[in-house]
Motif scaffolding. Structure first.
Motif, PDB file in Angstrom:
ATOM      1  N   PHE A  32       3.781  -3.775  -9.212  1.00 36.89           N
ATOM      2  CA  PHE A  32       3.384  -2.413  -8.862  1.00 36.89           C
ATOM      3  C   PHE A  32       2.253  -2.467  -7.832  1.00 36.89           C
ATOM      4  CE2 PHE A  32       4.721  -0.367 -13.174  1.00 36.89           C
ATOM      5  CZ  PHE A  32       6.046  -0.483 -12.786  1.00 36.89           C
ATOM      6  N   GLY A  35       3.851  -3.782  -4.493  1.00 44.28           N
ATOM      7  CA  GLY A  35       5.036  -3.126  -3.942  1.00 44.28           C
ATOM      8  C   GLY A  35       5.123  -1.640  -4.230  1.00 44.28           C
ATOM      9  N   GLY A  36       4.265  -1.160  -5.107  1.00 44.80           N
ATOM     10  CA  GLY A  36       4.363   0.243  -5.477  1.00 44.80           C
ATOM     11  C   GLY A  36       5.335   0.445  -6.625  1.00 44.80           C
ATOM     12  N   ALA A  38       7.890   2.879  -7.016  1.00 44.42           N
ATOM     13  CA  ALA A  38       9.279   3.201  -6.689  1.00 44.42           C
ATOM     14  C   ALA A  38      10.061   1.992  -6.195  1.00 44.42           C
ATOM     15  CB  ALA A  38       9.332   4.322  -5.661  1.00 44.42           C
ATOM     16  N   SER A  39       9.416   1.140  -5.428  1.00 50.22           N
ATOM     17  CA  SER A  39      10.208   0.051  -4.865  1.00 50.22           C
ATOM     18  C   SER A  39      10.187  -1.212  -5.711  1.00 50.22           C
ATOM     19  CB  SER A  39       9.768  -0.257  -3.435  1.00 50.22           C
ATOM     20  OG  SER A  39       8.377  -0.271  -3.356  1.00 50.22           O
TER      21      SER A  39
END
Lengths: 215, 215, 215, 215
Positions: A32, A35-36, A38-39
């Motif tokens: 997370f 890459g965040g 959502a992705s």
DNA sequence: AATGAATGAGCTTTCATTCAT
DNA sequence: TATGAATGAAAGCTCATTCAT
């Protein structure tokens, strides 16, 4: 239901010794962070945790539940540690030293157990409203804690009276949170870094005792 | 292929008068800012721009190209404006006032034409490596520009000698970038806000002339 | 492997006294009846039976085996009961009364021990071919039994000669099977309901002795 | 939003001439009929409609929306046709002949444009509550229409006074709906089949004028 | 330029089934 | 017998992208 204290999780390495649930959380926080939300796919998390995507559901009810847990540990860990450390100071400690201690402890967490904290900082603004809603209380309470530290030090004359407490708190905490995004341990010791940051915050970057911002 | 100057775009309102290409960019910047890159769909962008997803490809070759453009405008806009403003200062201007001017101009952009800048700040850390690679040069050059400002002011004795230039730059620019995440125009005038921030940065939050961080 | 007689299972209440295997079957029949085979999960069955999904495999080799068992009990229960009741009639009983008895007994099962029978009726058409194949013999034999009842009554002049035996059987059995889908015990006694149905089947809904369907 | 009248759809063959949307519906009705809702996958529907699963979403928002449409056509088609046909009868038509006409028309639909009607009949009992809720009104209104036909014929003395109108309606409509499950056109003409069914319904299967159900 | 239908890959999630304990 | 964690194959659905019109 959730017997894992934030600190324990934050402390434990990604070692194979950790339980599957813990491994999922550690991996998720890291992914997370870089890459965040959502992705980062569950397949990815699962793969790095050494299981398959479906197996995640034996430990979490949904991807969002993992997110919640990561966020919770992210703020919870720092907040708890900071509060504890400051509370342990002798009663005679000055307001300024209290704040310095809080900053040091916060930095320690943000930089050394960084995935959970950094994931939190980076993702926050882009999270869906309902997710944020679930964590706003803890965040607000932590912000309020900092604001009190500033307020007390200002009341005792240790902090400048011509600065808004809210602005100080938001600026300072925002700034030290953000150090996690660029701090590089290879450039020097953590302690030395800390002292530089404290100097900037308390006394500014200017050399002389001039007033700033005059035109 | 890219005839829109960063400033023009950044200045133009979301008004219907904008070209389709511009509308797409404005909408994309806003959606990227608040939702992130991965969770913003082309259909969403298209819808808010008043067209359909397929039509986007008449203006951009891919989603990533939109991202590139938004990122470019994000740094490019601020960087160009700051450089221009500082360059316009009289030759006699002190290093400190140069930095103050740069901060004011940067804040102006980060806060008042915020979508592109904020999208940039928020997304950066989580972008795929190849995307970052394409924009690293501009960012580095802008960072280098700031570092020079600090270096010169330090050389002329206006900034403290016991602080690392790199740390100063990263801390200060990071901090003012982050203000975009919490600045609330309803709390006071932009100018007043600016002055508070400058005070903190130059002279710190402490009231007296003590040294910080001593234990 | 299968020591539970259909009737015993059908008769036993869902009480906790039942063996695990029986509880699984009772729960499965009910869930299959109201939700269908495909959308009833083993976890659901297990939960309502007070165990976990894995444990089901101590009693059945597969979900399909449960289905088979439910289907078997579904037809088997009614078929056995009807045959037994009719066989118990005195030798002098008229064909018409034999059919009336069969209908009453069939209704009793379809309505009062309904889950197995109803699950059977509802699911049959949508079952995979191989599953149907395994149960076709029993169903066909039960249908043949009814057809014989009709054939004999027609031969003895008790049923109209201008009706096809197959049509009579399919129409009548289909119709009484379907009553399970709408019968509401709160609207009156079961016996009264039975008599209404028998009247319709034997003498029709018309009041006079006119011929039907003339144009 | 939905310009396709039920009848047109129900009438059109599965020919390639049909629009994609229609093809999806025709295929879905057939697959739902023979396999049920839950075990029919969108991939399956898509494949038989000559497209891919994702493309379905250009025509329907969800699988459930397809179900809704199939259900709507299922009842809507028959209900509209029956009402129209009966309404076209001369005013002097007897109540009995009205019912006979309704039955013929209903059978025509249930048997000759069977997928939508049969899918409806078979799936109904096992549909999730909210889906049923959306279609209950139409169903109820159609049931009420039948009940009125029976009521009027009973009032005019054409139907037996010792039968409950509700039971008559539920039994008769249920029975003719169910014929779709076993009717085999190879066994004889549709008209001949109709007349047999009408005879059973109006005059019963018994040959003599005895009363039924006496013990 | 714009559209709407189509694609194919990918997503989160569910599920029957297995198996060590 | 029962459990809980694991698996792998689907499922419904989303999405960037393409393309004929």
């Amino acid at each position: 239901m959730n017997s894992i204290s934030p600190i324990e999780v934050a402390d434990s390495p990604v070692a194979g010794g950790a339980s599957t649930r813990e491994r999922i959380l550690l991996v998720a926080a890291r992914l997370f962070r870089y890459g965040g939300y959502a992705s980062t796919s569950l397949r990815e998390i699962a793969k790095e945790a050494g299981i398959t995507a479906g197996s995640i559901y034996n430990h979490f009810a949904s991807k969002e539940e993992i997110l919640d847990e990561v966020l919770r540990i992210g703020v919870g860990g720092v907040a708890t540690a900071v509060r504890k450390r400051v509370a342990a100071l002798p009663a005679t400690t000055t307001g300024r030293e209290r704040i310095a201690t809080a900053i040091r402890e916060h930095l320690l967490h943000a930089l050394h157990q960084g995935d959970f904290t950094s994931a939190n900082v980076r993702m926050w603004a882009q999270l869906p409203a309902e997710v944020k809603a679930r964590h706003r209380a803890v965040r607000r309470s932590y912000a309020e804690y900092w604001r009190d530290l500033f307020r007390q030090a200002q009341a005792s004359g240790e902090l400048r009276a011509d600065l808004d407490v809210k602005v100080m708190e938001l600026f300072v905490v925002g700034a030290i949170n953000w150090t996690g995004e660029w701090y590089d341990p290879r450039r020097g010791s953590f302690d030395a870094f800390c002292e530089q940051v404290l100097k900037i915050i308390f006394d500014g970057i200017a050399s002389g005792p001039q007033s700033a911002g005059h035109r």
